[in-house]
Design a protein around this motif. Structure first.
Motif, mmCIF file in Angstrom:
data_model
loop_
_atom_site.group_PDB
_atom_site.id
_atom_site.type_symbol
_atom_site.label_atom_id
_atom_site.label_comp_id
_atom_site.label_asym_id
_atom_site.label_seq_id
_atom_site.Cartn_x
_atom_site.Cartn_y
_atom_site.Cartn_z
ATOM 1 N N ASP A 267 0.814 -1.220 0.000
ATOM 2 C CA ASP A 267 0.000 0.000 0.000
ATOM 3 C C ASP A 267 0.845 1.268 0.000
ATOM 4 O O ASP A 267 0.320 2.359 -0.211
ATOM 5 C CB ASP A 267 -0.913 0.021 1.232
ATOM 6 C CG ASP A 267 -1.877 -1.145 1.248
ATOM 7 O OD1 ASP A 267 -2.624 -1.295 0.272
ATOM 8 O OD2 ASP A 267 -1.855 -1.908 2.235
ATOM 9 N N TRP A 268 2.147 1.126 0.271
ATOM 10 C CA TRP A 268 3.016 2.301 0.416
ATOM 11 C C TRP A 268 4.209 2.163 -0.522
ATOM 12 O O TRP A 268 5.323 1.866 -0.123
ATOM 13 C CB TRP A 268 3.479 2.454 1.868
ATOM 14 C CG TRP A 268 2.334 2.639 2.823
ATOM 15 C CD1 TRP A 268 1.892 1.765 3.766
ATOM 16 C CD2 TRP A 268 1.472 3.781 2.906
ATOM 17 N NE1 TRP A 268 0.817 2.287 4.439
ATOM 18 C CE2 TRP A 268 0.535 3.521 3.936
ATOM 19 C CE3 TRP A 268 1.392 4.997 2.209
ATOM 20 C CZ2 TRP A 268 -0.466 4.424 4.285
ATOM 21 C CZ3 TRP A 268 0.398 5.898 2.562
ATOM 22 C CH2 TRP A 268 -0.505 5.607 3.587
ATOM 23 N N THR A 269 3.929 2.351 -1.798
ATOM 24 C CA THR A 269 4.982 2.342 -2.808
ATOM 25 C C THR A 269 4.918 3.637 -3.592
ATOM 26 O O THR A 269 3.872 4.289 -3.671
ATOM 27 C CB THR A 269 4.820 1.154 -3.770
ATOM 28 O OG1 THR A 269 3.544 1.247 -4.430
ATOM 29 C CG2 THR A 269 4.904 -0.171 -3.011
ATOM 30 N N TRP A 270 6.059 4.031 -4.168
ATOM 31 C CA TRP A 270 6.139 5.262 -4.948
ATOM 32 C C TRP A 270 6.576 4.941 -6.367
ATOM 33 O O TRP A 270 7.276 3.948 -6.604
ATOM 34 C CB TRP A 270 7.157 6.228 -4.324
ATOM 35 C CG TRP A 270 6.902 6.535 -2.881
ATOM 36 C CD1 TRP A 270 7.695 6.205 -1.823
ATOM 37 C CD2 TRP A 270 5.782 7.229 -2.331
ATOM 38 N NE1 TRP A 270 7.124 6.654 -0.643
ATOM 39 C CE2 TRP A 270 5.958 7.276 -0.928
ATOM 40 C CE3 TRP A 270 4.634 7.807 -2.889
ATOM 41 C CZ2 TRP A 270 5.041 7.889 -0.075
ATOM 42 C CZ3 TRP A 270 3.722 8.409 -2.049
ATOM 43 C CH2 TRP A 270 3.926 8.454 -0.658
ATOM 44 N N ARG A 274 10.730 8.575 -6.924
ATOM 45 C CA ARG A 274 10.057 9.303 -5.846
ATOM 46 C C ARG A 274 10.343 8.662 -4.497
ATOM 47 O O ARG A 274 10.455 7.433 -4.392
ATOM 48 C CB ARG A 274 8.555 9.341 -6.058
ATOM 49 C CG ARG A 274 8.087 10.328 -7.108
ATOM 50 C CD ARG A 274 6.608 10.617 -6.968
ATOM 51 N NE ARG A 274 6.186 11.709 -7.835
ATOM 52 C CZ ARG A 274 5.146 12.481 -7.591
ATOM 53 N NH1 ARG A 274 4.417 12.277 -6.498
ATOM 54 N NH2 ARG A 274 4.819 13.448 -8.410
ATOM 55 N N VAL A 275 10.420 9.507 -3.463
ATOM 56 C CA VAL A 275 10.614 9.003 -2.104
ATOM 57 C C VAL A 275 9.577 9.590 -1.150
ATOM 58 O O VAL A 275 9.683 9.418 0.066
ATOM 59 C CB VAL A 275 12.044 9.311 -1.587
ATOM 60 C CG1 VAL A 275 13.073 8.467 -2.325
ATOM 61 C CG2 VAL A 275 12.366 10.800 -1.701
ATOM 62 N N ASP A 276 8.585 10.295 -1.688
ATOM 63 C CA ASP A 276 7.521 10.862 -0.860
ATOM 64 C C ASP A 276 6.355 11.232 -1.782
ATOM 65 O O ASP A 276 6.421 11.045 -3.001
ATOM 66 C CB ASP A 276 8.025 12.091 -0.079
ATOM 67 C CG ASP A 276 8.211 13.312 -0.964
ATOM 68 O OD1 ASP A 276 7.673 14.367 -0.613
ATOM 69 O OD2 ASP A 276 8.866 13.215 -2.023
ATOM 70 N N GLN A 277 5.304 11.802 -1.196
ATOM 71 C CA GLN A 277 4.118 12.128 -1.985
ATOM 72 C C GLN A 277 4.378 13.216 -3.019
ATOM 73 O O GLN A 277 3.822 13.180 -4.119
ATOM 74 C CB GLN A 277 2.984 12.584 -1.054
ATOM 75 C CG GLN A 277 2.414 11.496 -0.165
ATOM 76 C CD GLN A 277 1.157 11.951 0.531
ATOM 77 O OE1 GLN A 277 0.241 12.481 -0.094
ATOM 78 N NE2 GLN A 277 1.097 11.752 1.847
ATOM 79 N N TRP A 278 5.180 14.205 -2.650
ATOM 80 C CA TRP A 278 5.356 15.348 -3.544
ATOM 81 C C TRP A 278 6.281 15.053 -4.710
ATOM 82 O O TRP A 278 6.149 15.652 -5.777
ATOM 83 C CB TRP A 278 5.887 16.541 -2.752
ATOM 84 C CG TRP A 278 4.911 17.112 -1.776
ATOM 85 C CD1 TRP A 278 3.556 16.959 -1.782
ATOM 86 C CD2 TRP A 278 5.215 17.929 -0.644
ATOM 87 N NE1 TRP A 278 2.993 17.629 -0.731
ATOM 88 C CE2 TRP A 278 3.988 18.233 -0.005
ATOM 89 C CE3 TRP A 278 6.389 18.431 -0.095
ATOM 90 C CZ2 TRP A 278 3.912 19.021 1.140
ATOM 91 C CZ3 TRP A 278 6.322 19.213 1.047
ATOM 92 C CH2 TRP A 278 5.095 19.501 1.658
ATOM 93 N N GLY A 279 7.271 14.208 -4.500
ATOM 94 C CA GLY A 279 8.207 13.889 -5.569
ATOM 95 C C GLY A 279 9.251 14.947 -5.838
ATOM 96 O O GLY A 279 9.895 14.933 -6.886
ATOM 97 N N PRO A 284 17.139 10.183 0.878
ATOM 98 C CA PRO A 284 17.953 10.504 2.052
ATOM 99 C C PRO A 284 19.440 10.440 1.718
ATOM 100 O O PRO A 284 19.888 9.545 0.987
ATOM 101 C CB PRO A 284 17.566 9.422 3.070
ATOM 102 C CG PRO A 284 16.216 8.957 2.638
ATOM 103 C CD PRO A 284 16.185 9.086 1.147
ATOM 104 N N SER A 285 20.198 11.388 2.250
ATOM 105 C CA SER A 285 21.623 11.455 1.951
ATOM 106 C C SER A 285 22.384 10.321 2.633
ATOM 107 O O SER A 285 21.907 9.709 3.594
ATOM 108 C CB SER A 285 22.198 12.794 2.423
ATOM 109 O OG SER A 285 22.249 12.830 3.847
#
Length: 306
Positions: A267-270, A274-279, A284-285
């Motif tokens: 249910d939580w894939t991008w 993308r690594v979040d909703q906004w893209g 992460p560094s």
């Protein structure tokens, strides 16, 4: 979704090698306020009702996490969690008695099988929250994320002992709920039991962004973000503080109740890239990922006021 025993996350206690420099950073840049101090320790508050959010102890070497403090719903909860901790394979380091910090109240101190230390307090002091809240000051802690070599084993302590329930499970993290915030603790799949990060609630999304600018001005730009998470739906900005501790500004944390249906990894894939909703954010560094496994629990708290 509510723990019968735990109401909220109150504070986190850490060691730092330079207490004066840490106080200067956390008051001047991160925008906390000194709540109290004693020899070798300072307690820092936000604008909310908690007496303090961080306890910083002077100690040589790299930072260590001493404890995560949770507020109990009742005095009876202290007896329950102490008994349940032993049954779940943990141990009780301090039985019910007076807390060691200026917030007072009664507390028990527990450790799970991986060495994560939880303090549960009841009757601790609170203060009138600032109304309206200052526009750029953290209000309270949103959550603490702790690494776990076995997330299932860590859940087998949190659930029966502290009454947490699973809110969502992603490929790399289990989000654990105790009240209306989507998650108060989370468990990250890792090869150690270190502190992954501490998240501070800001009053607005603008405050999260202005805080990021303030950190950038101080030579500490975001190491992940700004962005918006999937589980929890919260806006985020992650940083590594001057001592190697990962801290997050967050806002708009999702509020849930018993009607919330926990999701799984599917249910939580991008989409790719993308690594979040906004893209908008890069992943992460490398510096963030290294810091997220470097602050381990101190085994012997010795003479520290913990």
């Amino acid at each position: 979704m509510k723990s019968p025993w735990i109401e909220a996350l109150r504070s986190v206690a850490l060691t730092v090698p330079d207490l004066a420099a840490a106080e200067a950073f956390y008051t001047g840049t991160w925008q906390l306020t000194v709540a109290d101090r004693a020899d070798g320790v300072v307690w820092l508050r936000g604008s909310g009702a908690d007496h303090h959010l961080l306890a910083l102890h002077q100690a040589p070497g790299v930072p260590r996490i001493l404890k995560v403090t949770l507020r109990a719903r009742s005095a009876q909860a202290l007896a329950h969690v102490a008994q349940a901790a032993v049954a779940a394979g943990g141990r009780v380091e301090a039985t019910a008695g007076p807390a060691a910090d200026p917030a007072g109240g009664q507390r028990v101190l527990l450790r799970d099988a991986d060495g994560r230390r939880y303090e549960v307090v009841h009757g601790d002091a609170r203060r009138p929250a600032d109304v309206p809240p200052p526009p750029d000051q953290p209000q309270r802690l949103a959550h603490a994320v702790l690494n776990a070599p076995s997330v299932d084993a860590a859940r087998a302590f949190l659930e029966p002992v502290l009454g947490f329930v699973l809110a969502d499970r992603t490929r790399i993290m289990a989000f654990m709920n105790c009240d209306r915030d989507h998650h108060t603790l989370a468990l990250g799949d890792a090869d150690n039991a270190a502190l992954n990060h501490i998240a501070f609630v800001m009053p607005t999304l603008d405050a999260v962004m202005r805080g990021g600018g303030r950190m950038k001005d101080a030579g500490l730009p975001p190491q992940w973000g700004p962005g918006r998470h999937g589980p929890g739906d919260n806006a985020f900005n992650y940083f590594v503080d001057p001592f190697g501790i990962v801290i997050e500004y967050t806002a708009e944390v999702e509020q849930i109740d018993d009607s919330y249906v926990p999701g799984g990894p599917a249910d939580w894939t991008w989409p790719p890239g993308r690594v979040d909703q906004w893209g908008l954010s890069a992943p992460p560094s490398a510096a963030l990922k290294a810091a997220q496994r470097a602050v381990v629990f101190q085994d012997d708290i010795g003479a520290l006021r913990v």
